[in-house]
Design a protein around this motif. Structure first.
Motif, short mmCIF file in Angstrom:
data_model
loop_
_atom_site.label_atom_id
_atom_site.label_comp_id
_atom_site.label_asym_id
_atom_site.label_seq_id
_atom_site.Cartn_x
_atom_site.Cartn_y
_atom_site.Cartn_z
N ALA A 114 0.83 -1.20 0.00
CA ALA A 114 0.00 0.00 0.00
C ALA A 114 0.86 1.25 0.00
O ALA A 114 0.58 2.22 -0.73
CB ALA A 114 -0.94 0.00 1.21
N ARG A 115 1.92 1.24 0.78
CA ARG A 115 2.83 2.40 0.83
C ARG A 115 3.55 2.58 -0.51
O ARG A 115 3.72 3.70 -1.00
CB ARG A 115 3.85 2.22 1.96
CG ARG A 115 3.25 2.08 3.33
CD ARG A 115 2.44 3.27 3.75
NE ARG A 115 3.30 4.31 4.33
CZ ARG A 115 2.88 5.52 4.64
NH1 ARG A 115 1.64 5.88 4.37
NH2 ARG A 115 3.70 6.39 5.18
N LEU A 116 3.97 1.47 -1.11
CA LEU A 116 4.62 1.55 -2.42
C LEU A 116 3.66 2.11 -3.47
O LEU A 116 4.06 2.91 -4.32
CB LEU A 116 5.11 0.16 -2.85
CG LEU A 116 6.24 -0.47 -2.02
CD1 LEU A 116 6.59 -1.84 -2.60
CD2 LEU A 116 7.47 0.43 -1.99
N SER A 117 2.40 1.69 -3.41
CA SER A 117 1.43 2.17 -4.39
C SER A 117 1.13 3.65 -4.21
O SER A 117 0.66 4.31 -5.14
CB SER A 117 0.13 1.37 -4.27
OG SER A 117 -0.54 1.65 -3.06
N GLN A 118 1.42 4.17 -3.02
CA GLN A 118 1.25 5.60 -2.76
C GLN A 118 2.48 6.40 -3.17
O GLN A 118 2.52 7.61 -3.00
CB GLN A 118 0.97 5.82 -1.27
CG GLN A 118 -0.32 5.19 -0.77
CD GLN A 118 -0.40 5.11 0.74
OE1 GLN A 118 0.44 5.66 1.46
NE2 GLN A 118 -1.40 4.41 1.25
N GLY A 119 3.48 5.70 -3.71
CA GLY A 119 4.70 6.36 -4.15
C GLY A 119 5.69 6.60 -3.03
O GLY A 119 6.63 7.40 -3.19
#
Length: 370
Positions: A114-119
């Motif tokens: 989720a954090r990765l998908s938020q950049g």
């Protein structure tokens, strides 16, 4: 209640549990394409879908109530062959331990993605440490802090089992059972169903943990146990299954057409509660009528459904993270995510059920007993 009716109940409940668990994949996959910030999903596509929004909203009406109802019914059968201490031990090993291991091993990778998908670029192990921060955590996990994610269901179920146990033992007393049957005879099942609907609607209107209202779900869980005590409940539900379907469709159409005009307030609360109650009873009626035959497929799916529930969201999140980057329309992405999630989750089940330590940690039955 005859042995034949009990066996039929077990079969249709197994089918309903399996179908409810499998339905999690199209439900969670749909959330990927809903931009509403209140809809928690750990990866989100840049494209949105109004159809999937409505589809997920419809599933949400009855999905978790069905799982809690089936769990309450299963509790009835479990207590028929277990004493209190045995039941608590079984709940501890089958529910609480998998919930703890799942929260420790499965949820952190989900929130990391989720954090990765938020950049946000972060080292996984640092994220794992940060995950265990409870201060100011909103419990969604989108901020990288602690969340039980979908395993909240297991935590609720464990607590409900302990809280409900004294009531269940009272209901098992012969005098109470006789009194209960007299009340049913004097009052009639339809009146009792209406009274339960009003009680559930009242507690559902209380703002407790949002859509995870524990009192509401405990009452549904309790109904699952209660309805197994007398087959007149199921006979009545079967009799009026078509009526419940018509009510459910009518409520859903009204809810969809009137949104956002009556999205809040008493009318919306009553309409939403009636919608959920009608769909639940409709599914129980048609499920009992048509899903009463066991076979090898049901035996396999029944054994796989519990680990499928635990692991599906991790695989759904991983697959969704990559698929949403493909240059395709929503319908193709959604279909691919659903199919790959189902296949990969069953593949993971086939692997982990052969590993004793993992099997024990996640409450999976021994493959030799399947």
């Amino acid at each position: 209640m005859t042995t034949e009716i009990k066996n039929m109940r077990r079969v249709d409940l197994d089918w309903l549990r399996v179908l409810a668990v499998l339905l999690l994949v199209p439900f969670h996959s749909a959330l990927i394409f809903i931009h509403d910030p209140q809809v928690v999903m750990y990866v989100k596509d840049g494209l949105s879908s109004n159809f999937l929004n409505r589809f997920a909203g419809w599933i949400h009406q009855f999905h978790m109530p069905l799982l809690f109802y089936v769990s309450g019914a299963a509790t009835y059968f479990s207590l028929k062959k277990r004493k209190g201490g045995q039941f608590i031990k079984e709940r501890f090993l089958k529910i609480l331990i998998p919930a703890i291991f799942g929260t420790a091993l499965i949820i952190p990778p989900i929130t990391y993605i989720a954090r990765l998908s938020q950049g946000i670029s972060v080292n996984f192990w640092q994220h794992f440490i940060d995950f265990w921060q409870f201060e100011n955590a909103n419990l969604s996990g989108l901020d990288g802090k602690f969340t039980p994610a979908h395993l909240w269901f297991l935590l609720f179920l464990f607590v409900f089992s302990l809280v409900g146990l004294p009531f269940f033992f009272v209901l098992k007393r012969e005098k109470i059972t006789v009194l209960f049957k007299k009340i049913i005879y004097k009052t009639g099942v339809p009146v009792i169903l209406l009274a339960l609907f009003l009680l559930i609607t009242f507690f559902a209107s209380l703002n407790i943990l949002g859509d995870k209202n524990p009192i509401y779900y405990f009452l549904i869980f309790f109904c699952g146990y209660l309805f197994m005590m007398d087959d007149r409940f199921q006979h009545t539900i079967d009799k009026y299954a078509w009526l419940f379907l018509v009510i459910g469709i009518g409520c859903e159409i009204t809810r969809q057409l009137s949104y956002p005009f009556i999205n809040n307030g008493t009318i919306a609360q009553i309409l939403g509660s009636l919608n959920r109650w009608a769909w639940l009873l409709c599914i129980l009626g048609f499920g009992h009528r048509y899903l009463n035959t066991g076979n090898r497929v049901l035996k396999y799916l029944s054994s796989a459904s519990y680990p499928f529930y635990i692991f599906h969201l991790l695989l759904n999140t991983i697959i969704g993270y990559y698929v949403i980057r493909w240059p395709m329309g929503v319908e193709f992405k959604y279909s691919i995510i659903v199919v790959l999630t189902i296949l990969s989750t069953f593949l993971v089940y086939e692997i982990i059920k052969r590993i004793p330590v993992i099997r024990l940690a996640f409450g999976i039955k021994n493959i030799h007993n399947n």
